[in-house]
Each structure stands twice: as C-alpha cells, then as structure tokens.
Write a protein that holds these residues in place. Structure first.
Motif, mmCIF file in Angstrom:
data_model
loop_
_atom_site.group_PDB
_atom_site.id
_atom_site.type_symbol
_atom_site.label_atom_id
_atom_site.label_comp_id
_atom_site.label_asym_id
_atom_site.label_seq_id
_atom_site.Cartn_x
_atom_site.Cartn_y
_atom_site.Cartn_z
ATOM 1 N N GLY A 1 0.486 -1.151 -0.173
ATOM 2 C CA GLY A 1 0.303 0.046 -0.219
ATOM 3 C C GLY A 1 1.266 1.244 0.097
ATOM 4 N N PRO A 2 0.007 2.646 -0.448
ATOM 5 C CA PRO A 2 1.278 3.492 0.229
ATOM 6 C C PRO A 2 2.521 4.001 1.346
ATOM 7 C CG PRO A 2 -1.527 4.140 -0.610
ATOM 8 C CD PRO A 2 -0.831 2.658 -0.002
ATOM 9 N N THR B 1 -1.972 1.102 -4.992
ATOM 10 C CA THR B 1 -0.314 1.402 -4.717
ATOM 11 C C THR B 1 0.121 -0.463 -5.182
ATOM 12 O OG1 THR B 1 0.253 3.252 -3.986
ATOM 13 C CG2 THR B 1 1.828 1.718 -4.040
ATOM 14 N N HIS B 2 0.836 -0.154 -5.767
ATOM 15 C CA HIS B 2 1.344 -1.491 -6.137
ATOM 16 C C HIS B 2 2.975 -1.583 -6.131
ATOM 17 C CE1 HIS B 2 -2.193 -3.434 -7.565
ATOM 18 N NE2 HIS B 2 -2.160 -2.864 -8.415
ATOM 19 N N TRP B 3 3.749 -1.470 -6.290
ATOM 20 C CA TRP B 3 5.326 -1.271 -5.918
ATOM 21 C C TRP B 3 5.916 -0.331 -5.375
ATOM 22 C CZ3 TRP B 3 6.330 -5.771 -8.493
ATOM 23 C CH2 TRP B 3 5.623 -5.754 -9.675
ATOM 24 N N ALA B 4 7.419 -0.179 -5.199
ATOM 25 C CA ALA B 4 7.864 0.486 -4.214
ATOM 26 C C ALA B 4 9.419 0.675 -4.278
ATOM 27 C CB ALA B 4 7.616 0.377 -3.000
ATOM 28 N N ILE B 5 10.416 1.645 -4.193
ATOM 29 C CA ILE B 5 11.678 1.996 -4.159
ATOM 30 C C ILE B 5 12.181 1.664 -3.363
ATOM 31 C CG2 ILE B 5 13.545 3.323 -5.160
ATOM 32 C CD1 ILE B 5 12.228 4.102 -7.782
ATOM 33 N N TRP C 1 5.460 6.204 -4.778
ATOM 34 C CA TRP C 1 5.257 7.314 -5.452
ATOM 35 C C TRP C 1 3.518 7.815 -5.579
ATOM 36 C CZ3 TRP C 1 7.771 11.196 -7.277
ATOM 37 C CH2 TRP C 1 6.988 12.086 -7.905
ATOM 38 N N SER C 2 2.946 8.710 -5.536
ATOM 39 C CA SER C 2 1.713 8.996 -5.012
ATOM 40 C C SER C 2 0.901 8.432 -5.965
ATOM 41 C CB SER C 2 1.319 9.979 -5.021
ATOM 42 O OG SER C 2 2.043 11.219 -4.237
ATOM 43 N N THR D 1 1.816 3.100 -10.492
ATOM 44 C CA THR D 1 1.164 2.363 -9.378
ATOM 45 C C THR D 1 2.496 2.047 -8.164
ATOM 46 O OG1 THR D 1 1.939 0.365 -10.353
ATOM 47 C CG2 THR D 1 -0.891 1.143 -10.354
ATOM 48 N N GLY D 2 2.946 3.215 -7.992
ATOM 49 C CA GLY D 2 4.345 3.146 -7.310
ATOM 50 C C GLY D 2 5.663 3.586 -7.617
#
Length: 490
Positions: A352-353, A380-384, A389-390, A481-482
């Motif tokens: 999630g965010p 939101t599916h992805w992250a660094i 990202w919003s 999606t993020g």
C-alpha cells in the motif's frame, strides 16, 4: 503547486536560467546545457487526436489515436548544439506534459508534474527550453496519463546529428518502433491498464506491430551495404531480445550513446540485446548480395517475431569485409569513479502507499504540492526501498529519495526483489552501467534506462546535475502504481 513558468533564452548567467524567485520559491538551480549564444530553432508542437487505421487500410479506423502534429511515429531531426524553443499546445481532451526522454534539459523543462511544472490543461500552452547538447537517438512523450496517452500513440522520435557522427558513413538508415496496441476486434481502444497487469508484468497489447503496421515492414537497402538500424521500444510493457539473422551485425550505440568499442551481436549473451520500454539501440547490419534478405527479429518469445526485413537491392556497391564502425564518444558528463558516493535501492512490491524518507520542510515550495489524479494509477503496487510515488490513495508529492550534491559522482546499486523485470530510467542524466550480478561478460555502456531482472543487482554511476529528477520504472503501469521516486540535486 508551482505556478507555470516560461524560460528565458537571452538573460542567462553562468548557464543558469533566469527565474523569478517570487513565483517558484527556493528551488535548485535549473542548469542550461548550452551557452546563451547557441542557435535557436522555434518548434511549434501540437498534441491532438486523429483517426488512424492501425489494423490496415480495409479495417475500421481507430478513433482517438494520439499524435504530435497529427503525424504518427513522426521523426524530428536537428543538429547538436541547437536550442529548441518549443511552443507546445495541448489539443487533447485531457491534461498532458512533454518529457524529452534522454535529453539533458534544464529540469524546469523536464515535463514532470508537479515537480517541474503544472499539468497543461486541454487548450493550454507551455514553452519548453530544450537544448540539444549531445548527438544520438532520443524521443519525447507525455509524463501525465502516460499509460493512456502513449498507449494511444503519443510519442515522437528525435535524432540529433553532429558533424563528427556524419563522418561515420552508413549506406542506409532504418527505424524500428516496437509498439503494441490495446484494440478490440472493431479496431477501437480497450482498457489500457488492468489491476492484474499493473501488479505483475504489465498489461500487454492485443495487437503486435512495427512502426504502426501489423505487417512487418520490408525496407530496400543497398546490397553489400552497412545499414544503421535504430530501434526503440515505444511500448508501455514489452521487453524484447533484439537480434538478426546474420553474423555481420554489431551493437554500436545504446540509448543514443556510442558503445566503444562496438560489440558484435554474436559476442553478446545469447546473441541478442535485451531492451525494455523506452530503451533504444543502434545496430550496424551488413546485408548481402542483391535479392538476399536480413530479418531483424525479437527472439524473446516461443517463436522469433519478425520486426523488419532488410531487402538487398543493387546500388553498385562492392562486397567488402564487415567491420563494426565506432561512433564519436559521448559528450555527456562522465562519472568520476575514483571516490564516488554509494546508494542502494530495492525494487519491491508494496502492500500500500508507503513513505519512509524524511518529509520536506514545511517551507519548501513542494511540500504541499499535489500530484494530479489523472497522472497516476488508482492503486499502489510497487515501491523503491519502501517509498512509493503518490497514487489516488494519497496524492501528496512524496519527499525525495535522497538529497544529492551537484557535480558529485554517485554509484547506485539497484536490486530487484520482485518476480518481474523493471527497466529503470533516470531523468536528466546519462549514466554508466558498471556491472550486473546476472549478466557475466556484459560490456560497460552509457544509457539513460537499464533493465533490472528479477533477483538481479545492477550498478550504475552518474555525475549529479542540479535539479529535481525522477527515477522510475518505464513499464508505465509500474510507474503509475508506485515505482517512482525523485532526487533533489543542489
């Protein structure tokens, strides 16, 4: 949000664009990459919808196709050292921006809302300052609703020539734009994104094509000649293994930057060059006697997929031994690897965010900036490294991944702990790909986008340039999606 701004072509000092501090607050200096005396070419540019027969002349026209100047797959060509004064008009029914992919522009012309400008509403205009300091093969596209607008054709190719490069003579030139289309049987658009695709490898097109044609092009070229094949993956999702049916072929440039020395395709792993969305490659391909053919193919499938056929015709050339041609060295700033600073990032799935980076100070002009909901996905599916990202779950601009120092060299170790490929793109910079944990024997090369495979760690280095620059996956649904962050360089 930051107010919209134009640029100054004449009143520059020390290469920094003149800005109005009262309008934009305290922000990094926007560094121009050409002197104020550089020749200026004014470029009117319009984004609009047209009807286009993607499925062939006897099939229904696809409505609401997007194109710059109403011309699909348009190729713009200019000389290195030119400054483009771009007068952009948005005739689309939705907001948009223009991102000059791979071009080292001042960051205030980078086209990323709300980081460098507001979105340009329907009927709106924006002035972009686009210096062209480096020769090579680039392109431009929107950076808002990119999945939808690029998905419907909104991109154009950009070739920057130089006197030094013209001395490296080729007998012909061929462009290959790999782009799939999300079309129903009636030739009309279907949903560009799906939740399943956004959370996995991306939503693939229903129709494969080259240069907008479902029939692979056949290009006549001089027999015994050397053909410069410029290939771009303009698709939002697809990854290809570029290769051809001849031993007389070499990779001579990546993302517009010369590969020195050139490498025979047969010397690369599996004899192919792997390319993801937004990546470009220049091949030198030798064709044979009159009447012979060379097939340029994508080998990343059960059966090779034909992209283009080069057909040899008699033009009076004589047969000679094949020798790869070296292009002039890149003019982009090179990293200093003597004492770089190191950063590590994980490409990962997000539940999630999530934001773990320190927030921007309250008085920062971007601290309250909102991301336009039309520019991002709904989930939101992805992250660094746990920063996402919003999305429509949280539209506040996230804080930067890092605050960097201009002129300093950074080595980034980027590790993919997901099950899917991520082609990672850094705005405003040319970086050197140093190593891969999975691709033994791969040469070092310059690029602006690099593929990071599942369970792979890739190291690349760059010399930081002042500005706010995003770093994101170019599988567009992943970005939406993020899987995007940004660096502040001061």
């Amino acid at each position: 949000m930051i107010s919209r701004r134009a640029f100054s072509l004449g009143s520059t000092a020390a290469g920094v664009l003149a800005l109005a501090p009262s309008a934009i607050g305290q922000v990094p200096a926007s560094i121009d990459t050409l002197p104020a005396s550089a020749p200026v070419t004014r470029l009117p540019l319009v984004a609009k919808e047209i009807d286009w027969r993607l499925l062939g002349p006897d099939r229904p026209a696809t409505r609401h196709f997007c194109a710059y100047d109403g011309e699909p797959f348009k190729v713009f060509r200019f000389n290195r050292g030119t400054r483009l004064a771009v007068d952009f008009e948005n005739r689309l029914p939705d907001p948009t921006t223009v991102h000059w992919h791979g071009i080292r522009v001042p960051y205030l012309s980078d086209g990323v809302a709300p980081l460098t400008q507001e979105v340009i509403p329907p009927g709106g205009r924006f002035s972009y300052n686009v210096p062209l300091p480096d020769s090579g093969f680039y392109f431009f596209h929107p950076h808002c609703d990119e999945t939808g607008q690029v998905g419907r054709g909104l991109f154009a190719l950009l070739v920057i020539d130089s006197p030094e490069e013209r001395k490296v003579a080729f007998d012909a030139e061929c462009f290959i734009a790999v782009k799939d289309w999300r079309l129903g049987d009636d030739g009309q658009w279907i949903a560009m994104s799906t939740d399943e695709g956004a959370a996995t490898a991306g939503t693939f097109g229903t129709v494969r094509a080259t240069n907008g044609s479902i029939v692979p092009p056949r290009v006549e070229v001089p027999a015994y000649g050397d053909v410069r094949v410029r290939t771009i993956v303009a698709d939002a999702t697809r990854v290809i293994d570029l290769g051809c049916e001849t031993e007389d072929a070499a990779l001579i440039a990546v993302d517009g930057q010369a590969l020195l020395p050139p490498v025979l395709l047969d010397k690369l792993p599996d004899g192919v060059w792997r390319m993801g969305p937004a990546m470009r490659a220049d091949l030198q391909v030798r064709v044979g006697a009159p009447g012979t053919e060379v097939k340029i193919q994508d080998y990343r499938s059960g059966q090779p997929y034909l992209l283009t056929t080069l057909v040899a015709v008699d033009k009076g050339l004589k047969k000679t031994a094949f020798k790869p041609k070296s292009l002039p060295a890149s003019t982009a700033p090179q990293p200093d690897l003597a004492r770089p600073k190191k950063m590590e990032y994980l490409l990962q799935v997000s539940a999630g965010p999530t934001i773990v980076s320190p927030a921007l100070p309250a008085d920062d002009p971007l601290s309250k900036a909102l991301v336009d909901s039309l520019c991002v996905g709904s989930k939101t599916h992805w992250a660094i490294s746990r920063d996402s990202w919003s999305t429509q779950d949280a539209l506040r601009l996230p804080p930067p991944l890092e605050k960097l120092t201009a002129g300093t060299t950074y080595v980034v170790a980027c590790t993919n702990v997901t099950k899917h490929v991520h082609p990672m793109h850094l705005h405003g910079h040319v970086f050197r790909v140093l190593s891969s944990s999975k691709k033994a024997g791969m040469p070092q090369y310059l690029a602006d986008t690099v593929i990071v495979e599942p369970n792979e760690s890739v190291q690349f280095a760059f010399k930081a340039t002042s500005g706010n620059w995003v770093f994101h996956c170019h599988i567009l649904e992943h970005m939406d999606t993020g899987l995007m962050g940004w660096f502040r360089v001061t």
